[in-house]
Scaffold this motif. Structure first.
Motif, short mmCIF file in Angstrom:
data_model
loop_
_atom_site.label_atom_id
_atom_site.label_comp_id
_atom_site.label_asym_id
_atom_site.label_seq_id
_atom_site.Cartn_x
_atom_site.Cartn_y
_atom_site.Cartn_z
N ARG A 155 -6.84 6.95 4.13
CA ARG A 155 -8.14 6.32 4.37
C ARG A 155 -8.60 5.58 3.13
O ARG A 155 -9.17 4.49 3.21
N ALA A 156 -8.34 6.16 1.95
CA ALA A 156 -8.71 5.49 0.70
C ALA A 156 -7.92 4.18 0.53
O ALA A 156 -8.47 3.17 0.09
N LYS A 157 -6.64 4.20 0.87
CA LYS A 157 -5.83 2.99 0.77
C LYS A 157 -6.40 1.87 1.65
O LYS A 157 -6.31 0.70 1.32
N ASP A 163 5.70 2.84 1.15
CA ASP A 163 4.58 2.72 0.22
C ASP A 163 5.06 2.16 -1.12
O ASP A 163 4.48 1.20 -1.66
N ARG A 164 6.12 2.74 -1.66
CA ARG A 164 6.65 2.28 -2.94
C ARG A 164 7.18 0.86 -2.85
O ARG A 164 6.98 0.05 -3.76
N GLN A 165 7.83 0.53 -1.74
CA GLN A 165 8.32 -0.83 -1.58
C GLN A 165 7.18 -1.84 -1.52
O GLN A 165 7.28 -2.94 -2.07
N GLY A 166 6.08 -1.45 -0.87
CA GLY A 166 4.92 -2.33 -0.85
C GLY A 166 4.39 -2.59 -2.25
O GLY A 166 4.00 -3.72 -2.58
N GLU A 167 4.39 -1.55 -3.09
CA GLU A 167 3.96 -1.72 -4.48
C GLU A 167 4.88 -2.67 -5.25
O GLU A 167 4.42 -3.54 -5.99
N VAL A 168 6.19 -2.48 -5.08
CA VAL A 168 7.17 -3.32 -5.79
C VAL A 168 7.05 -4.77 -5.35
O VAL A 168 7.06 -5.69 -6.19
N LEU A 213 7.53 -9.35 5.17
CA LEU A 213 7.83 -8.85 6.51
C LEU A 213 7.77 -7.32 6.48
O LEU A 213 8.51 -6.68 5.73
N ALA A 214 6.89 -6.76 7.29
CA ALA A 214 6.67 -5.31 7.29
C ALA A 214 6.42 -4.83 8.71
O ALA A 214 5.48 -4.07 8.97
N THR A 215 7.28 -5.25 9.64
CA THR A 215 7.03 -5.01 11.06
C THR A 215 7.55 -3.67 11.55
O THR A 215 7.36 -3.33 12.72
N GLY A 216 8.22 -2.91 10.70
CA GLY A 216 8.56 -1.53 11.03
C GLY A 216 9.56 -1.38 12.17
O GLY A 216 10.36 -2.27 12.44
N VAL A 244 -0.06 -1.71 1.69
CA VAL A 244 0.03 -1.61 0.23
C VAL A 244 0.30 -2.98 -0.37
O VAL A 244 -0.32 -3.37 -1.37
N ALA A 245 1.21 -3.75 0.23
CA ALA A 245 1.51 -5.09 -0.28
C ALA A 245 0.29 -5.99 -0.18
O ALA A 245 -0.04 -6.72 -1.12
#
Length: 360
Positions: free
Chosen positions: A352-354, A286-291, A96-99, A16-17
């Motif tokens: 899939r759309a994302k 998902d929301r954090q990626g948007e922010v 950083l989004a390494t989960g 998302v980011a």
């Protein structure tokens, strides 16, 4: 000059980011996996082989201007990401989004699509051969896995053991846990809370071989397949000294209200890696990626930053294709029918759309 953004990790928050910045910056997404792995559905894919190929989604359509590099971070400092391959990526901003990581059922092993699909098939075959299954840990993963097994192999004994005195740590109203207990009982799942096994089985997790264990309460459990449904970790050994200073005792990184790593203006952390006070879910990531995408856009253009608001406790937990329990303050309790309908496709086409992939 074009602003350079490096996103480390291509999970729910990372994609998302990255996509949210693709039109305004030179974006590089670093991800060791060959494809995006839709983790939300991987337990269903173990039980139902029809899902084994669906949960692997190509990254090819994610970015129109940027690029996805199949690699992993060896060291990350503000302004520079060094990769395992030896490549060095300069960055004006780092996300950083390494989960998180861990053995199955927390995560699938390996980084290749074929290897992941093969692991799913092997686990399905093992579950089919097993006469009884023991799951250690009755958190969300253990509960969902128990539900999948009991639904797809009716009559196969499944036992959950957890030292916690109540399901889901008491985060939800009593009506939620009562509905969960009712459905588990209907599926024939045995749940032993407030106790633990005296020792783990001698056989490796995921391997079919008879064993017997005893709980602290004296219950004897005979089975021939077991899994540890707890113990996920948050890998961050790639962090340089400056960023590692923000690491908290549990391994997560302290972030401010804008999701910037503590002490750093241009390094952000999203998803399981950060210490936001909430359940770590795909929705939150998902929301954090948007922010984060919005805040980097604001820093590039000079606009105000947006504060991230953590979600209150909520979940939508499936128990096989016809059951499950959901809850959030805004909609209250969801029973089996509503939960099963919501998770019937695990929002596959949405993701899939994302990723810019064609509908399944």
């Amino acid at each position: 000059m074009t602003t350079k953004v490096v996103v480390v990790g291509g999970g729910y928050g990372g994609i998302v980011a990255a996509r949210g910045l693709d039109d305004i910056a030179d974006v590089t997404l670093v991800e060791p996996r060959e494809t995006f792995l839709h983790h939300t559905a991987h337990l269903r894919a173990v039980a139902d082989p029809a899902w084994a190929e669906k949960i692997f989604i190509p990254y090819d359509g994610l970015l129109s201007r940027g690029r996805v590099v199949r690699d992993a971070a060896a060291r990350v400092d503000p302004g520079l990401v060094e990769l395992v391959s030896g490549a060095r990526l300069e960055a004006d901003y780092v996300v950083l989004a390494t989960g998180s990581a861990g053995p199955f059922p927390t995560r699938l092993e390996g980084t290749g699509r074929d290897a992941g699909a093969r692991q799913l098939r092997d686990l399905h075959e093992a579950l089919g051969r097993a006469s009884a299954v023991l799951l250690l840990g009755a958190g969300a993963i253990g509960l969902e896995f128990a539900g999948e097994i009991a639904a797809f192999w009716p009559g196969k004994p499944v036992t959950l053991v957890d030292p916690a005195p109540e399901l889901l740590s008491g985060l939800f109203p009593g009506e939620v846990t009562a509905e969960l207990e009712r459905q588990l009982a209907g599926l024939g799942v045995r749940v032993l809370l407030g106790t633990k096994v005296d020792s783990r089985p001698d056989t490796p997790a995921g391997t079919v071989s008879p064993f017997e264990v005893t709980t602290a309460d004296g219950d004897r459990i005979a089975a021939d397949l077991w899994f540890a449904c707890y113990g996920g970790t948050v890998p961050s050994n790639y962090l340089g000294a400056g960023l590692a200073a923000a690491r908290q005792p549990g391994g997560r990184l302290a972030v401010d209200e804008h999701l910037r790593v503590a002490g750093h203006d241009r390094v952000f952390a999203v998803g399981d890696l950060n210490d936001t006070p909430e359940l770590k879910t795909g929705r939150a990531a998902d929301r954090q990626g948007e922010v984060v995408a919005g805040n980097i856009r604001a820093l590039i253009g000079g606009g105000p930053l947006t504060a991230y608001e953590p979600f209150p406790p909520g979940m939508i937990l499936s128990l096989g294709p016809r059951g499950g329990v959901g809850y959030a303050p805004e909609f209250g309790l969801m029973g089996a029918e509503a939960t099963a309908e919501f998770k019937s496709d695990f929002l596959l086409d949405h993701f899939r759309a994302k990723l810019g992939a064609q509908a399944a």
